[in-house]
Design an enzyme around this catalytic site. Structure first.
Site, short mmCIF file in Angstrom:
data_model
loop_
_atom_site.label_atom_id
_atom_site.label_comp_id
_atom_site.label_asym_id
_atom_site.label_seq_id
_atom_site.Cartn_x
_atom_site.Cartn_y
_atom_site.Cartn_z
N HIS A 186 0.83 -1.20 0.00
CA HIS A 186 0.00 0.00 0.00
C HIS A 186 0.87 1.25 0.00
CE1 HIS A 186 -2.91 -2.99 1.44
NE2 HIS A 186 -3.83 -2.19 0.97
N ASP A 255 -4.58 -6.86 -7.49
CA ASP A 255 -4.76 -6.13 -6.23
C ASP A 255 -5.06 -4.68 -6.60
OD1 ASP A 255 -4.91 -5.66 -3.53
OD2 ASP A 255 -2.94 -6.48 -3.05
#
Length: 535
Positions: A186, A255
């Site tokens: 992230h 993702d």
């Protein structure tokens, strides 16, 4: 006329896009795009309001087409969107791996599917097929079934079977394995630097097992395997070719493309094009409520969708992206929708016949109790406790407010939140003061940690041990590879209760142990679900 102006091409592009959206109701733009062939949407915690709002959302997402794909990250344990405010009431992967009862894991999978179906979702973004071999891992940890490839493999397969029997499609993640990284994708780009033989032996085995169990979707990881090239797996044709080489012919889902590993390297739009060219089929665009660099803009959902759509259409026009690749991806996305619909139909038949697997609160709590390990005798903590919460900040992957864990353990006592990463010296002082505060008189002291391999957390535990040798450490992070933090110090060794999840369910089970006091014990080998399934 450009090819991107062709309505058929625009429909093909929309058929591989999987955005999030803001709000608790389906916005007008999403209604229009679903009518135009958009693959579906991904739900996040901010989309799920009260019961009436959830029911309306579920209806609106499916009232135009029966092949809309709606996904949700609902893993049990640490990761929940449905119970983000209060903490999950289902066991997580590490708890299930410790109990090691495949029937229990399968039943939890069915319950996950049943719960997400109630909010209109039909794709459960689970199981984690990651083998968590690095106890310092900042993004996987207890989301994994454990650090043993064989254990993870059999439980990943069991969860896939359970999710299907509960009426949804499973998605194994994060190919080729995120369990040996110490960077959160992230926020950066992890590198899985290991010999090919080790990668094959440890990290790919669980994906083989999930594929053998019939998993219809696999999610990629934004990480680099140097032996496969410099591109992260999401955009790497070698990585996705290796996945196909295992016999997987289902949908490859990226993702979230708004994560820093993609967004801050090549950009979300370019990353989307490269992912499709590498062999991905369904592009998860991410959570528009994520505070990248500040509060999200009110049109963040529309903006990222427009960016990615434009990038794909431009790539079609300049012939970078073949229409045939979009057609192939679209076929796999539609096959995933067919799988989800068939699973839902079969689950409805089973429910009508009274054969649907269910996991009641009593059986879930039995599993959480059985997953606990205790290193040393625990003095009873009867009544309110002083809780010193030194865990790391919640990650974007977890996306949940986990203060409920500390509150359950405190049972009405004070909770002191300390971030050891901000100022270790100040944190150590706060730790000592919190543990020796007058409010602690007559109260137990609980130190709540999530990474004992982290030196600042370990140092805080040692500091508390010197002033309160009767304190108890509760670890909601990975227990495998957790160090003996008292070794080499003059501090007394505190008992550690390994809960294996930061969830409401785990906290309730641990609080029971604290109130009773306990001695080190191994968990039950298996939990007889038949006796507790309805409780």
């Amino acid at each position: 006329m450009t090819r991107s102006a062709d309505p058929a091409v625009r429909t093909l592009v929309d058929g591989v896009l999987w955005p999030g959206f803001l709000g608790t109701a389906v916005p007008d733009w999403l209604r229009r795009d679903l009518d135009g062939g958009l693959a579906g949407a991904v739900l996040f915690a901010h989309n799920l309001g009260g019961d009436d709002e959830r029911a309306a959302l579920a209806h609106d997402l499916h009232d135009r087409r029966d092949d809309v794909l709606v996904g949700v990250d609902e893993e049990g344990g640490n990761v929940t969107r449905l119970e983000s405010a209060s903490g999950s009431t289902l066991p997580g992967a590490a708890q299930l791996g410790r109990v090691d009862d495949l029937a229990a894991t399968e039943t939890v999978g069915a319950e996950l599917a049943r719960r997400v179906a109630a909010v209109g979702a039909n794709v459960v973004l689970a199981p984690d097929a990651d083998v968590n071999v690095d106890p310092r891992n900042p993004v996987i940890g207890v989301r994994s079934f454990g650090d043993d490839a064989g254990l993870v493999s059999r439980h990943a397969a069991a969860l896939v079977r359970g999710i299907r029997s509960g009426g949804a499609a499973a998605c194994a993640k994060h190919w080729p394995g995120h369990g040996d990284t110490h960077v959160d994708s992230h926020h950066g780009l992890p590198v899985l630097g290991m010999p090919e033989r080790e990668l094959e032996r440890i990290h790919l085995e669980a994906f083989r097992a999930a594929i053998a169990a019939g998993v219809p979707a696999v999610m990629t990881a934004h990480l680099v395997v140097p032996s496969w090239g410099a591109e992260p797996a999401t955009m790497n044709p070698v990585a996705l070719g290796r996945l196909r080489g295992l016999g997987f012919d289902g949908a490859v889902i990226t993702d979230a493309l708004d994560m820093a590993a993609i967004r801050e390297t090549v950009g979300t739009g370019v990353g989307a094009v490269r992912a499709l060219l590498a062999g991905a089929d369904l592009l998860c665009l991410g959570n528009p409520a994520n505070p990248w660099g500040g509060a999200p803009a009110p049109d963040a959902d529309v903006a990222v969708l427009a960016e990615v759509r434009r990038a794909l259409l431009d790539a079609v026009d300049d012939r970078t992206l073949p229409v045939a690749r979009l057609e192939e991806a679209g076929r796999r996305v539609r096959a995933l929708a067919d799988h989800a619909r068939a699973a839902a139909d079969a689950a409805a038949v089973a429910a009508t016949a009274g054969q649907a697997p269910r996991l009641g609160p009593g059986a879930a709590l039995e599993l959480a109790r059985a997953a606990i390990d205790v290193t040393r005798p625990v003095p009873p903590v009867d009544g309110p406790a002083v809780v010193l919460d030194v865990r790391r900040r919640a990650t974007l992957a977890v996306d949940a407010a986990l203060d409920a864990v500390a509150s359950v353990l405190a049972a009405g006592g004070p909770v002191h939140r300390v971030d050891p990463a901000e100022d270790r010296g100040r944190a150590l002082v706060a730790a000592v003061e919190a543990a020796d505060h007058p409010t602690a008189d007559g109260c137990g002291v609980v130190v709540l940690v999530d990474r004992l391999a982290d030196p600042p957390q370990a140092a805080l535990v040692v500091a508390v041990a010197r002033v309160r040798p009767d304190a108890v450490v509760v670890n909601v992070g990975a227990a495998d590879g957790a160090p003996d933090i008292a070794a080499g110090t003059d501090a007394p060794a505190l008992p550690v209760v390994h809960a294996r999840a930061a969830s409401r369910l785990a906290a309730i089970a641990v609080r029971e142990r604290l109130e009773a006091g306990t001695t080190p014990a191994q968990p039950t080998a298996g939990v007889p679900l038949a006796s507790g399934a309805g409780r």
